[in-house]
Design a protein around this motif. Structure first.
Motif, PDB file in Angstrom:
ATOM      1  N   GLY A  41       0.809  -1.224   0.000  1.00  0.00           N
ATOM      2  CA  GLY A  41       0.000   0.000   0.000  1.00  0.00           C
ATOM      3  C   GLY A  41       0.832   1.259   0.000  1.00  0.00           C
ATOM      4  N   GLY A  42       0.140   2.365   0.104  1.00  0.00           N
ATOM      5  CA  GLY A  42       0.802   3.663   0.049  1.00  0.00           C
ATOM      6  C   GLY A  42       0.624   4.264  -1.327  1.00  0.00           C
ATOM      7  N   SER A  43       0.056   5.487  -1.368  1.00  0.00           N
ATOM      8  CA  SER A  43      -0.145   6.128  -2.665  1.00  0.00           C
ATOM      9  C   SER A  43      -0.117   7.631  -2.493  1.00  0.00           C
ATOM     10  CB  SER A  43      -1.496   5.699  -3.253  1.00  0.00           C
ATOM     11  OG  SER A  43      -2.554   6.116  -2.409  1.00  0.00           O
ATOM     12  N   LEU A  44       0.223   8.292  -3.565  1.00  0.00           N
ATOM     13  CA  LEU A  44       0.117   9.752  -3.605  1.00  0.00           C
ATOM     14  C   LEU A  44      -1.059  10.101  -4.497  1.00  0.00           C
ATOM     15  CD1 LEU A  44       3.676  11.333  -3.932  1.00  0.00           C
ATOM     16  CD2 LEU A  44       2.187  11.224  -1.939  1.00  0.00           C
ATOM     17  N   HIS A  45      -1.824  11.091  -4.089  1.00  0.00           N
ATOM     18  CA  HIS A  45      -2.988  11.539  -4.851  1.00  0.00           C
ATOM     19  C   HIS A  45      -2.562  11.874  -6.288  1.00  0.00           C
ATOM     20  CE1 HIS A  45      -6.554  13.832  -5.872  1.00  0.00           C
ATOM     21  NE2 HIS A  45      -7.118  13.397  -4.769  1.00  0.00           N
ATOM     22  N   THR A  75      -1.311  15.282  -6.785  1.00  0.00           N
ATOM     23  CA  THR A  75       0.042  15.512  -6.283  1.00  0.00           C
ATOM     24  C   THR A  75       1.061  15.015  -7.294  1.00  0.00           C
ATOM     25  OG1 THR A  75      -0.738  15.232  -4.016  1.00  0.00           O
ATOM     26  CG2 THR A  75       1.627  14.982  -4.375  1.00  0.00           C
ATOM     27  N   LEU A 112     -10.786   4.997  -1.237  1.00  0.00           N
ATOM     28  CA  LEU A 112      -9.551   4.218  -1.396  1.00  0.00           C
ATOM     29  C   LEU A 112      -9.578   3.345  -2.648  1.00  0.00           C
ATOM     30  CD1 LEU A 112      -8.787   3.190   2.295  1.00  0.00           C
ATOM     31  CD2 LEU A 112      -7.630   4.909   0.915  1.00  0.00           C
ATOM     32  N   LEU A 160      -8.075   5.967  -4.842  1.00  0.00           N
ATOM     33  CA  LEU A 160      -6.720   6.413  -4.489  1.00  0.00           C
ATOM     34  C   LEU A 160      -5.678   5.305  -4.597  1.00  0.00           C
ATOM     35  CD1 LEU A 160      -7.757   8.568  -1.432  1.00  0.00           C
ATOM     36  CD2 LEU A 160      -6.895   9.422  -3.618  1.00  0.00           C
ATOM     37  N   SER A 161      -6.087   4.081  -4.217  1.00  0.00           N
ATOM     38  CA  SER A 161      -5.081   3.017  -4.189  1.00  0.00           C
ATOM     39  C   SER A 161      -4.601   2.657  -5.599  1.00  0.00           C
ATOM     40  CB  SER A 161      -5.646   1.788  -3.476  1.00  0.00           C
ATOM     41  OG  SER A 161      -6.810   1.366  -4.148  1.00  0.00           O
ATOM     42  N   LEU A 199       2.789   4.494  -5.825  1.00  0.00           N
ATOM     43  CA  LEU A 199       4.009   5.077  -6.421  1.00  0.00           C
ATOM     44  C   LEU A 199       4.860   3.991  -7.044  1.00  0.00           C
ATOM     45  CD1 LEU A 199       4.773   7.609  -3.666  1.00  0.00           C
ATOM     46  CD2 LEU A 199       4.498   8.139  -6.066  1.00  0.00           C
ATOM     47  N   ALA A 206       3.711   8.197   2.229  1.00  0.00           N
ATOM     48  CA  ALA A 206       3.209   7.235   1.242  1.00  0.00           C
ATOM     49  C   ALA A 206       4.138   6.034   1.125  1.00  0.00           C
ATOM     50  CB  ALA A 206       3.049   7.912  -0.116  1.00  0.00           C
ATOM     51  N   LEU A 236       0.883   4.859   3.550  1.00  0.00           N
ATOM     52  CA  LEU A 236      -0.432   5.491   3.710  1.00  0.00           C
ATOM     53  C   LEU A 236      -0.909   6.008   2.352  1.00  0.00           C
ATOM     54  CD1 LEU A 236       0.469   7.528   6.916  1.00  0.00           C
ATOM     55  CD2 LEU A 236      -0.826   5.393   6.816  1.00  0.00           C
ATOM     56  N   ASN A 237      -2.220   6.209   2.251  1.00  0.00           N
ATOM     57  CA  ASN A 237      -2.800   6.745   1.024  1.00  0.00           C
ATOM     58  C   ASN A 237      -3.087   8.220   1.198  1.00  0.00           C
ATOM     59  OD1 ASN A 237      -4.197   3.699   1.200  1.00  0.00           O
ATOM     60  ND2 ASN A 237      -3.307   4.272  -0.747  1.00  0.00           N
ATOM     61  N   GLU A 238      -2.642   9.008   0.250  1.00  0.00           N
ATOM     62  CA  GLU A 238      -2.882  10.448   0.365  1.00  0.00           C
ATOM     63  C   GLU A 238      -4.319  10.773  -0.031  1.00  0.00           C
ATOM     64  OE1 GLU A 238      -1.212  14.825  -0.994  1.00  0.00           O
ATOM     65  OE2 GLU A 238      -0.833  13.106  -2.297  1.00  0.00           O
ATOM     66  N   ILE A 246      -4.527   6.699   6.085  1.00  0.00           N
ATOM     67  CA  ILE A 246      -4.592   7.814   5.138  1.00  0.00           C
ATOM     68  C   ILE A 246      -3.868   9.035   5.706  1.00  0.00           C
ATOM     69  CG2 ILE A 246      -6.715   7.139   3.968  1.00  0.00           C
ATOM     70  CD1 ILE A 246      -8.309   8.886   5.847  1.00  0.00           C
ATOM     71  N   PHE A 247      -3.459   9.908   4.800  1.00  0.00           N
ATOM     72  CA  PHE A 247      -2.897  11.179   5.267  1.00  0.00           C
ATOM     73  C   PHE A 247      -3.317  12.292   4.333  1.00  0.00           C
ATOM     74  CE2 PHE A 247       0.521  12.461   2.358  1.00  0.00           C
ATOM     75  CZ  PHE A 247       0.707  11.315   1.602  1.00  0.00           C
TER      76      PHE A 247
END
Lengths: 339, 797
Positions: free
Chosen positions: A101-105, A108, A331, A334-335, A339, B510, B515-517, B576-577
């Motif tokens: 997981g982990g993503s940037l919008h 962004t 999510l 977003l997911s 990155l 992230a 975390l998901n922005e 999330i952030f």
């Protein structure tokens, strides 16, 4: 002492080890063999000095050969044992891994790409207040109080005196001029607000990227070239563009920069309303009155500016069909932007 | 705005330019074209039919089945309109034609169809369904058209025009283009054609002028009026057809002429029934409580200050907006007063807005019309009236024009203009183009031109060199300008630490914390104020769109919690952030304190203490930024009931509060129906920015001498905080390199109010190998400290 005995002991040991299946068996055998070796060396001790000199090296070699047979066999058996153990540890490697997981919008991400492009061209990246004085959002940009753009239906007004939610990132233009003077190259990515009803393609909150360059003797051709460069960076290929007249009070001349429709390559389709072109970047040469508001001598300097709809660009880039997905924290949306 | 090509053709011959060419070039030279509609296309496969018989539909009450004669044959058409009659002449749209159902939505191509089991060949249409103005509900009655059954509709309507729709917004700054003549002038320049002069009447009247008093010359710079007596009027006149092609119905000659001139010259006109006007005409501000029933038969309450046209007794019209019903002309009107006036654009716009009455006239006036246009419009009216009516001027032309504006003059430099465009534009081209646009020019020196701006371009859009650059560049052709990258001195842009920090934080959260922005709106509403029991001041929107978005957020928490709730049914684990602005009011005359905040939120259905995880995120983040911070347990204030007591941490940087890390209280979670434990951290980006990189990162040499370790387990009261123990223990001796917390242990044997804590000490000297004696010294110190300072009992001693 019979040296043939010694050779036969090696052969015998080899044979015995060949049938050994366990480490314990090897160790027992090793013990008895070593006793035999020790016995032979005890005999060897009684040899005359001359015989010792003659047979000594052969004895040494013989002993180490025998020992090596045992060492090798032990390693072989140990390995077999480990292999057997590992074979029990085999797992199904095709089971899917747990997502990290982990993503940037997406906004962004696209914003970062654009910042990098402009930064490499020597543009400063600026920010400014989102709750802004009407002056910077309007008057300084040659939008007087009587201008229809000041009507309530377009702008969120705040309870503070002469304050609004900025309606465009252009509000930073005059602030930047005040801070840095000329010459100046800068961009402002950021959030802007319009008093508009929500639907799939309109939101009251969206993102723009403002760009501005002030120097001596800048031309329309300069603006055109930088815009082409920007689009090439963004889309990874040369994009055909055209300028046509567009009216914005803070630029003169003002343009709409159209890009050739990517869907139909200019042939005309429903996306581009059969025109072959998609309206992409409003831009123009900075109005002298705006330069003056920023205390820049308009007889010496001129400039160009553009304001690109970042939200729209992101939607185009990823084929996102609803602008409302940008706000809120879905999510499932977003997911997809890991990155 | 709709422009008829036939109408345009009267002033400039562009008959050889195809619609496509017109659209393509006008778009890039002048203004955006929204669409082109040619009557031939619009009315294709539509004919005049006659309903021969009507029968009930076997399967539907509201539908009926007609047999309709379309000339060559009779077809069966199912129709739902209640107003059809046998023998009625109607518009029949046959398969292949394109109609708009009930006048709404997109055009739809008709096909042969079965309606509830009955075959229908085409459709009997209402006027709006084929793009004509609707006069009656239901289908259009075409009986008044004197033509044979089967006649194509375009022929019956005598429509062979093409209508160009120009985007109004792209004409905002061009008052001169709000009529056909202005567009014709533009076309003449674009295609290098001759612009035909406008035919106007010459007025030679000795009659005493209409009596006019302008009390507000600032709001009404010019007011012209003329009184006419009409003796013969033809209502079957030549201006109805062009008006119809741009979507205007006919309302009799006089009104049609005013409409016609408005769409030709851009100047609105108004005619009063002279017999309803008592005495002199006064242009004044409305007084309190004045009312007027306007042409649309609505009684309007006027606000003080709105500009009105009045006579000695009453208000006649709302200036530039709409006339009054009482003084309006009728079929029988014989004496009229024609008004051609110039009004202040803002005054008209504001009045119209207040009344909610946006008319064509308003749309024209708000663009800043040329005050010299009134004269042309008045004379054009008289010229056209002569063609269709007999009349006499009974009151001469009044012309109240207090302050005619001086012509706008300035000098340009042809070379500088070419340079600013970045194209080889010659002085000759500049002269020729400006002359064609109506500028007067005098050459001065080698490259300079002294110019006089035509009055119709001087009110708003042309004021200096930049405007001339636009005129020249667009008519030279933007497509001919070669792109050329700017040649400037190489410089580094000023450093922007915020940008570096923001990017670093986002990437860290992230990529390192997975975390998901998220992004949330800058606004929330009453619901959030109530749920969070926020009692502090907020910046408020004066004109919010909805109840949900009335206040500017002061915290990221409400938005993010909403976001979490939205996902909670789909995901067990949510992290999330958000990095976004918050806005705190300071005082009304200065901008709110706008601070970027970092919000981090985490929940996992299997995690009963999510605080631990989120604290690790925050600490790792702060370490990555290089910030020296202190943290301590925090007792939430009364207004922070959304924090769970006993699970709150406060973080300081210097004497500033960076933020809080906490779990959400059951109270707030129950309001949001969140069943899992949720941890949240909110940090102040601006404070981090101020302290960023304060502790410069320096390499510490790796010590070659071995270190020594010992563990300590100590029993203390439950309230004793590990944080304070650690802080104090590490300072006890210079040989203590690190103190690491190992674990906490509780047990009945320890007592309910006690806990055992285990620590690992690492001792290190930079210049020697430590001795056992060193270790004993430190151990003794530590044991003493724990027992004396914290009342601790060392276990295993």
């Amino acid at each position: 002492m019979n040296l043939d005995d010694i050779q036969s002991l090696i052969d015998q040991t080899q044979d015995q080890l060949g049938s050994c299946k366990s480490l314990a068996h090897v160790e027992t055998l090793e013990k008895s063999t070593k006793q035999e070796v020790d016995r032979q060396f005890a005999i060897f001790k009684s040899f005359s000095a001359e015989d010792k000199k003659t047979h000594g090296p052969r004895m040494q070699l013989w002993r180490s050969s025998v020992y090596k047979l045992f060492d090798d066999k032990k390693i072989e058996l140990k390995n077999l044992e480990l292999e057997a153990l590992e074979s029990k540890e085999s797992i199904d490697v095709t089971i899917p891994s747990k997502a990290i997981g982990g993503s940037l919008h997406p906004l962004t991400q696209v914003q970062n790409e654009l910042i990098d492009t402009f930064h490499s061209l020597g543009f400063a990246v600026m920010r400014g207040p989102e709750a802004e004085f009407e002056y910077y959002n309007f008057e300084a940009l040659n939008i007087p109080a009587t201008h229809p753009a000041r009507d309530m239906q377009d702008t969120f007004f705040l309870n503070g005196q002469n304050q609004v939610m900025r309606t465009h990132t252009s509000s930073v233009q005059v602030r930047a001029m005040e801070q840095y003077g000329a010459p100046l190259r800068m961009i402002v990515p950021g959030r802007v607000f319009r008093n508009e009803a929500l639907d799939a393609s309109h939101d009251h909150t969206f993102y723009q990227l403002e760009g501005m360059m002030i120097d001596k003797n800048l031309t329309i051709g300069n603006l055109l070239a930088v815009m082409k460069l920007l689009l090439k960076e963004m889309f990874g290929r040369e994009i055909k563009v055209r300028l046509r007249p567009g009216y914005f009070p803070f630029v003169e001349p003002g343009f709409e920069l159209d890009a050739e429709c990517a869907i139909c390559s200019g042939a005309g389709c429903s996306v581009c309303k059969r025109s072959g072109w998609v309206e992409l970047i409003p831009c123009g040469m900075i109005h002298p009155r705006v330069l003056e508001a920023g205390k820049i001598d308009a007889s010496q300097y001129n400039g160009w500016a553009f304001g690109m709809g970042l939200s729209r660009l992101v939607m185009m880039k990823y084929k996102i069909d609803d602008i409302r997905l940008m706000q809120g924290a879905d999510l499932r949306f977003l997911s997809q932007f890991a990155l | 705005m709709k422009i008829s090509r036939n109408w345009l053709q009267q002033f400039v011959d562009i008959s050889d330019i195809t619609n496509q060419e017109f659209s393509q070039l006008f778009n890039i030279r002048t203004a955006e074209i929204d669409g082109i509609e040619s009557a031939a296309q619009q009315f294709e496969h539509m004919v005049i039919g006659e309903i021969k018989s009507i029968a009930a539909h076997p399967n539907a009450d509201k539908l009926r089945v007609t047999q309709t004669d379309i000339g060559a044959k009779t077809v069966q058409i199912v129709c739902g309109a209640p107003n059809i009659k046998e023998g009625m002449r109607v518009i029949v749209a046959l398969p292949g034609s394109k109609v708009r159902w009930h006048g709404e939505g997109d055009l739809i191509e008709l096909k042969e169809a079965e309606l509830r089991g009955v075959k229908s060949t085409g459709m009997i249409c209402g006027a709006d369904e084929v793009g004509l103005p609707n006069e009656v509900d239901g289908v259009a009655d075409m009986s008044k058209f004197d033509c044979a059954v089967g006649t194509p509709l375009a022929t019956a309507l005598d429509r062979n025009d093409t209508v160009i729709e120009i985007d109004n917004k792209s004409l905002t700054n061009r008052p001169d283009l709000w009529g056909h003549y202005g567009i014709a002038r533009e076309c003449a320049v674009i295609w290098d054609r001759e612009l035909k002069p406008l035919k106007v009447a010459t007025v030679n009247s000795q009659a005493k002028a209409v009596e006019v008093k302008v009390e507000e010359p600032k709001l009404c710079p010019r007011y012209m009026a003329v009184g006419l007596n009409l003796s013969k009027i033809t209502n079957d006149h030549g201006v109805a057809k062009p008006l119809a092609s741009i979507g205007h119905n006919s309302h009799g000659l006089l009104v049609d002429l005013t409409n016609y001139i408005m769409h030709e010259l851009g100047q609105p006109l108004h005619v009063f029934d002279a017999e309803k006007v008592s005495g002199a005409i006064v242009v004044r501000k409305a007084k309190a409580n004045e009312k007027l029933i306007t042409l649309d038969k609505v009684e309007r309450s006027l606000q003080e200050g709105m500009l009105v046209i009045a006579d000695q007794k009453k208000v006649l019209a709302i200036a530039g907006v709409m006339g009054g019903l009482d003084s309006a002309v009728t079929e029988n009107t014989k004496n009229i007063i024609l008004e051609a006036a110039n009004f202040n654009p803002t005054s008209v716009r504001v009045t119209a807005q207040k009344l909610g009455l946006r008319t064509d006239a308003v749309q024209h006036y708000e663009k800043s019309l040329d005050p010299y246009l009134t004269e042309a419009a008045l004379k054009r009216f008289l010229y056209l009236l002569e063609q269709f009516a007999d009349f006499e001027i009974v009151s001469g032309v009044a012309d109240e024009f207090a302050a005619p504006p001086e012509p706008l003059k300035f000098t340009i430099d042809a070379e500088r203009i070419a340079n600013r465009i970045g194209a080889p534009v010659t002085k000759d081209f500049i002269s020729k183009t400006l002359k064609a646009l109506g500028f007067e020019l005098v050459t001065q020196g080698k490259t300079e031109l002294a110019l006089t701006v035509p009055s119709y371009r001087a009110t708003k859009d042309i004021s200096g060199e930049a405007d001339i650059i636009e005129e020249i560049a667009r008519l030279y052709g933007y497509e001919k300008i070669e792109p050329a990258l700017p040649q400037v001195a190489l410089t580094l842009p000023p450093k922007q630490p915020w940008l570096e920090l923001e990017r670093k934080i986002k990437l860290f959260l992230a990529q390192a914390c997975h975390l998901n922005e998220v992004y949330h709106y800058s606004f929330y509403g009453q619901k959030e104020l109530e749920r969070f029991e926020f009692s502090h001041d907020h910046v408020v929107l004066k004109n919010s769109l909805s109840e949900e978005h009335t206040h500017l957020r002061t915290h990221l928490l409400p938005g993010m919690l909403d976001g979490l709730v939205r996902n909670s049914t789909l995901f067990d684990h949510i992290g999330i952030f958000e990095v976004g602005k918050t806005y705190l009011p300071i005082s009304a005359d200065i901008l709110p304190d706008e601070r970027t905040k970092i919000g981090i939120m985490y929940t996992d259905s299997n995690d009963q203490v999510p605080f631990v995880t989120i604290k690790s995120y925050v600490e790792a983040l702060l370490a990555s930024i290089g910030i020296a911070y202190r943290s301590a347990s925090y007792a939430p204030a009364a207004h922070e009931q959304y924090m769970q007591k006993g699970r709150c941490l406060i973080i300081h940087c210097g004497d500033q509060i960076v933020g809080h890390v906490y779990e959400l209280s059951s109270k707030i979670r129950s309001k949001y129906k969140v069943t899992t434990k949720v941890a949240f951290a909110e940090l102040d980006f601006e404070i981090l920015l101020a302290h960023m990189n304060e502790t410069a990162r320096m390499f510490k040499p790796i010590i070659k001498f071995p270190s020594k370790f010992f563990d300590v387990s100590v029993v203390v009261t439950k309230e004793t905080e590990v944080g304070s123990l650690l802080a104090s223990l590490s300072k006890q001796h210079e040989l203590i390199d690190t103190v690491e917390f190992l674990n906490e242990y509780t047990d009945a044997t320890l007592g309910d109010d006690k806990k055992a804590l285990a620590f690992k000490f690492t001792l290190q000297a930079s210049d020697r190998t430590l001795t056992d004696q060193d270790m004993h010294t430190v151990q003794k110190l530590v044991f003493d400290h724990l027992s004396k300072k914290f009342g601790g009992v060392i276990r295993g001693l």
